[in-house]
Design an enzyme around this catalytic site. Structure first.
Site, short mmCIF file in Angstrom:
data_model
loop_
_atom_site.label_atom_id
_atom_site.label_comp_id
_atom_site.label_asym_id
_atom_site.label_seq_id
_atom_site.Cartn_x
_atom_site.Cartn_y
_atom_site.Cartn_z
N CYS A 78 -18.26 -34.14 14.18
CA CYS A 78 -18.51 -32.86 14.84
C CYS A 78 -19.84 -32.89 15.60
O CYS A 78 -20.90 -33.00 15.00
CB CYS A 78 -18.51 -31.76 13.78
SG CYS A 78 -19.10 -30.16 14.34
N CYS A 81 -22.29 -30.11 14.69
CA CYS A 81 -22.84 -30.38 13.35
C CYS A 81 -24.00 -31.37 13.45
O CYS A 81 -25.02 -31.19 12.78
CB CYS A 81 -21.76 -30.95 12.43
SG CYS A 81 -20.37 -29.84 12.11
#
Length: 153
Positions: A78, A81
């Site tokens: 991600c 993230c």
């Protein structure tokens, strides 16, 4: 012999207290230092604590110290993230013990992710005394996260 959970991978390790005084105890699975043997808590509170499905309940739901805990639900693939990770590192370093930062990889710990119905990542959950008090979805600026944590401190 004491049983100490690793703050990085959650593995339970037997630590001989007498020998620990002479040499540094490390996790048998991942090699992370086990710190002072304080129940799996990272010896370095200035870094986010890595949680697993196995350690989540003990470290978050049974926590009764009054400090809020920001739990980052993330995955390695991600992009947002990964962008948020240095922000969480900074918050942990600046926390001064007022709050804790923890991370849980949703790909490796599906039970906890399902329990809190995490459908988008990053999802940031704030817990206080074992209760979920706030949920933020998506990457957030450091100032927003600090304000939300301080509101619950």
């Amino acid at each position: 012999m004491a049983i100490v959970s690793c703050g990085r991978c959650g593995a339970r390790n037997r630590v001989d207290e007498r020998a620990a005084g002479e040499r540094r105890a490390v996790c048998g699975r991942c090699g992370e230092g086990l710190g002072d043997g304080a129940g799996g808590r990272s010896a370095d509170a200035s870094k986010p604590q890595v949680l697993t499905d196995a350690t989540f309940e003990q470290e978050i739901l049974r926590a009764t110290d009054g400090r809020p805990v920001l739990l980052d639900m993330w995955a390695a693939w991600c992009g947002p993230c990964r962008m948020l990770a240095p922000v969480l590192d900074q918050l942990a370093a600046e926390s001064g013990g007022r709050f804790r930062i923890a991370k849980l990889n949703v790909d490796e710990n599906t039970q906890t992710a399902a329990r809190f119905q995490v459908q988008s990542i990053p999802t940031l959950l704030i817990f206080k005394d074992g209760r979920l008090v706030e949920r933020l979805v998506g990457a957030q600026p450091k100032e927003v996260l600090a304000a939300r944590l301080n509101a619950h401190a």
